[in-house]
Write a protein that holds these residues in place. Sequence first.
Motif, PDB file in Angstrom:
ATOM      1  N   LEU A  40      14.743 -11.628  40.645  1.00  0.00           N
ATOM      2  CA  LEU A  40      13.467 -11.728  39.953  1.00  0.00           C
ATOM      3  C   LEU A  40      12.558 -10.584  40.366  1.00  0.00           C
ATOM      4  O   LEU A  40      11.885  -9.963  39.550  1.00  0.00           O
ATOM      5  CB  LEU A  40      12.847 -13.074  40.311  1.00  0.00           C
ATOM      6  N   HIS A  41      12.568 -10.278  41.653  1.00  0.00           N
ATOM      7  CA  HIS A  41      11.736  -9.181  42.125  1.00  0.00           C
ATOM      8  C   HIS A  41      12.258  -7.830  41.659  1.00  0.00           C
ATOM      9  O   HIS A  41      11.494  -6.947  41.327  1.00  0.00           O
ATOM     10  CB  HIS A  41      11.632  -9.190  43.660  1.00  0.00           C
ATOM     11  N   LEU A  94       8.896 -21.832  40.487  1.00  0.00           N
ATOM     12  CA  LEU A  94       8.764 -21.243  39.172  1.00  0.00           C
ATOM     13  C   LEU A  94       9.333 -22.161  38.106  1.00  0.00           C
ATOM     14  O   LEU A  94       8.740 -22.370  37.057  1.00  0.00           O
ATOM     15  CB  LEU A  94       9.524 -19.914  39.172  1.00  0.00           C
ATOM     16  N   ASP A  99       1.438 -12.934  35.139  1.00  0.00           N
ATOM     17  CA  ASP A  99       2.710 -12.469  35.663  1.00  0.00           C
ATOM     18  C   ASP A  99       3.323 -13.640  36.420  1.00  0.00           C
ATOM     19  O   ASP A  99       2.756 -14.122  37.399  1.00  0.00           O
ATOM     20  CB  ASP A  99       2.435 -11.280  36.594  1.00  0.00           C
ATOM     21  N   LEU A 135       5.475 -14.032  38.454  1.00  0.00           N
ATOM     22  CA  LEU A 135       5.792 -13.854  39.857  1.00  0.00           C
ATOM     23  C   LEU A 135       4.522 -13.802  40.688  1.00  0.00           C
ATOM     24  O   LEU A 135       4.282 -14.625  41.561  1.00  0.00           O
ATOM     25  CB  LEU A 135       6.535 -12.527  39.981  1.00  0.00           C
ATOM     26  N   GLN A 136       3.712 -12.835  40.319  1.00  0.00           N
ATOM     27  CA  GLN A 136       2.489 -12.585  41.048  1.00  0.00           C
ATOM     28  C   GLN A 136       1.519 -13.762  40.930  1.00  0.00           C
ATOM     29  O   GLN A 136       0.782 -14.070  41.857  1.00  0.00           O
ATOM     30  CB  GLN A 136       1.879 -11.330  40.427  1.00  0.00           C
ATOM     31  N   GLY A 170      11.970  -8.182  37.472  1.00  0.00           N
ATOM     32  CA  GLY A 170      10.762  -8.667  36.796  1.00  0.00           C
ATOM     33  C   GLY A 170      11.107  -9.882  35.955  1.00  0.00           C
ATOM     34  O   GLY A 170      12.231  -9.996  35.471  1.00  0.00           O
ATOM     35  N   PRO A 171      10.154 -10.784  35.766  1.00  0.00           N
ATOM     36  CA  PRO A 171      10.426 -12.063  35.127  1.00  0.00           C
ATOM     37  C   PRO A 171      10.950 -11.955  33.695  1.00  0.00           C
ATOM     38  O   PRO A 171      11.832 -12.698  33.294  1.00  0.00           O
ATOM     39  CB  PRO A 171       9.067 -12.758  35.109  1.00  0.00           C
ATOM     40  N   ALA A 200       2.302 -16.993  40.255  1.00  0.00           N
ATOM     41  CA  ALA A 200       3.006 -18.284  40.283  1.00  0.00           C
ATOM     42  C   ALA A 200       2.081 -19.412  40.746  1.00  0.00           C
ATOM     43  O   ALA A 200       2.142 -20.535  40.248  1.00  0.00           O
ATOM     44  CB  ALA A 200       4.232 -18.200  41.181  1.00  0.00           C
ATOM     45  N   GLU A 260      15.716 -15.149  43.629  1.00  0.00           N
ATOM     46  CA  GLU A 260      14.377 -14.676  43.959  1.00  0.00           C
ATOM     47  C   GLU A 260      14.371 -13.144  44.059  1.00  0.00           C
ATOM     48  O   GLU A 260      13.498 -12.462  43.572  1.00  0.00           O
ATOM     49  CB  GLU A 260      13.941 -15.297  45.284  1.00  0.00           C
TER      50      GLU A 260
END
Length: 685
Positions: free
Chosen positions: A613-614, A422, A636, A638-639, A617-618, A641, A610
């Motif tokens: 982050l989950h 990220l 998003d 995260l989703q 949320g970012p 990346a 990590e």
Amino acid sequence: MSADTLSVSILPGVGPQRQRTLGLLGIETIADLLTYYPFRYEDRNAKAGRELADGARVTVRVTVDGMPGVKYRGKRASTTMVPVVTEDVRRLHAVWFNQPYVKDQLKPGRKMTITGKYDAKRRSISVAHHDFVVAGETVHSDRIVPVYEVKADITPKILRNLLAHAVKTYGEQVDELLPMILRQKYKLLDRCPALQQIHFPKDGEHLHQARRRLVFEEFFLFQLKLQAFRWLHRHEQPGVSHPIPEEALATFAERLPFAMTGAQRRVAGEIVRDMQSPVPMNRLVQGDVGSGKTVLAFLALYAAKVCGHQGALMVPTEILAEQHYRAAQELLEPLGCRVGMLVGSQKEKERRQVLAEMESGDVDVVIGTHALLEEGVRFRSLSVVITDEQHRFGVEQRSIFRQKGHAPDVLFMSATPIPRTLAMSVFGDLDVSVVDELPAGRQPIQTYWITPDKEERALRFIRGELVKGRQAYIVCPLVEESEKVEGVVNATALYEMLKDWFAGYEVGLMHGKLKAAEKEDVMRRFTKNEIQVLVSTTVIEVGVNVPNSTAMMVYNAERFGLAQLHQLRGRVGRGEHASSCILMSKPDTDAGLERMKAMVATQDGFVLAEKDLHLRGPGEFFGVRQSGIPEFKLGDLLQDAKIMEVARGEVQECLRAADFWTLPSYQPLVHYLKREKVLLQRAGD
Ligand code: ADP
Ligand code: MG
């Protein structure tokens, strides 16, 4: 003229009032409207009467089959009910609460599509006002329907109508930005069908493809801005080249009381290489708490001095400035570096002297807080600027700091580890080094999670550490009684209690409301082991380094975030002795429970980041506004990346191509950069 820049006021039904409300939603142009994406979708494909499930939200096509009736209960409350019949001839009642005016539209024989909650026992559907549509209006029903954030007089139905109109009328006039070659390579939809499908998708697959295309575009343009900016500066603004002699590096290493770890040596090499080059360094050094980032900062500061320039290190708190200042003096003064400190609480006389020395070049290295950013702060020749704990500073502050020199080398240090992939992709314009190794001989930190009824046992354990000659931190959320929150411990009261508990040892109190001189005094005494137990708020969260401290206890640990707990825990385990961290809490949320479990399970800051982050949320994780990372409309972090990584690579390719600025297929991107003011005027334009 392209549709992108047309005002929404040209749309039918948008007068001054609605235009204002749309403005509040950030929608001024047709392009704004077309990229005002739904935040969710609702499947409103009509069902047959026999398929309706009790309690579900359903959409069904019906015909009004009788006269509506309105019952009033009190002034405002009313129920409007009308018998209807479905296409497969089931009899139901449609019910509206508190909307007596719908009655006029319920003429017998009228066909309509309604959406609402189905009650099997009563055989009724309760309909919200905006979910009532006459047959044929397929924008709102009989399909997957977009749901938007709305405001005031812009109701869901109005917005959906505006979008339907805009997509139909202007959808084909929007500019395509992505070069054909990329669209083909990644099988991306063209922009026009993508916009159409993101708002009014035919089905799930079309929606997926539309989203994929638009997220790619969003990330691609983001990377393009970052990288183009840097690319332009690379060629137009040469920085300082530091020809650092080998011997200087060797001398520095010899002065250290330890051998650098492999990771430190590797990152040191990366920094030195950047500094030797005339291209301004722009590097983020990430390393878990205790990985030893400070010496890397000192090395860069020293290198600046050796090459006849100055270096500055900015930190978020005075406690930390003080600590780094002392360490820098100890390490660098014997090497001929004059070290100064600039903080807000300094006496005017001291301050004026440091400022004068910075300007004349009598000091080579300055350690300071935000005070470094003030107007009157000038350097003779500042060639390296370093920000420690970079996430504590805003984008603007970092930019002001940079401007204290002329295209200086810039280094950021962060112990809030952003997951590797990220960081690389989000900071498209930043090089990232990772100090992924702790100094040898570090003892692991045992982490325990206990409930408040075990408080005494924990305190006894800490006393055991004191008996062995070690020191301890006791952390709690609040400063004093006046902030009282039910069940939350404050430092002042805790201090009073623990003074007695730890009789025979010195207990100190530290929090943000103390005067600077008091803080400094407490910290100095703790460092010298004149204080054994430090009761504190989170002001000690970052950077504080007292290796003899081996125990930490955190009260109300549920009130702290994962990153913060990890930072706090990083205050122990810094020396040769085994350390412990006791988290006392009774979490009342699932996320709180998860945080405790994660803390006990691992000591690896990257794993925790990590996890954090989950959990958060970012947006919240990065502290969006603080770190200068934009919130994406659709993507998003995260989703998506993976998409960000691909976009980053493609942008690199594009910019590497010699004909990027001239090739016709890239012109829309070049225009985009101009519109975004990344590209101002280039010779030959
Ligand atoms: P952080 O990365 O959290 O800023 P510091 O730079 O404060 O970590 O270092 C933590 C402690 O580790 C300090 O006491 C420092 O002197 C020590 N240290 C740093 N590098 C090494 C090393 N290679 N070997 C042993 N101790 C080290
Ligand atoms: Mg540090």
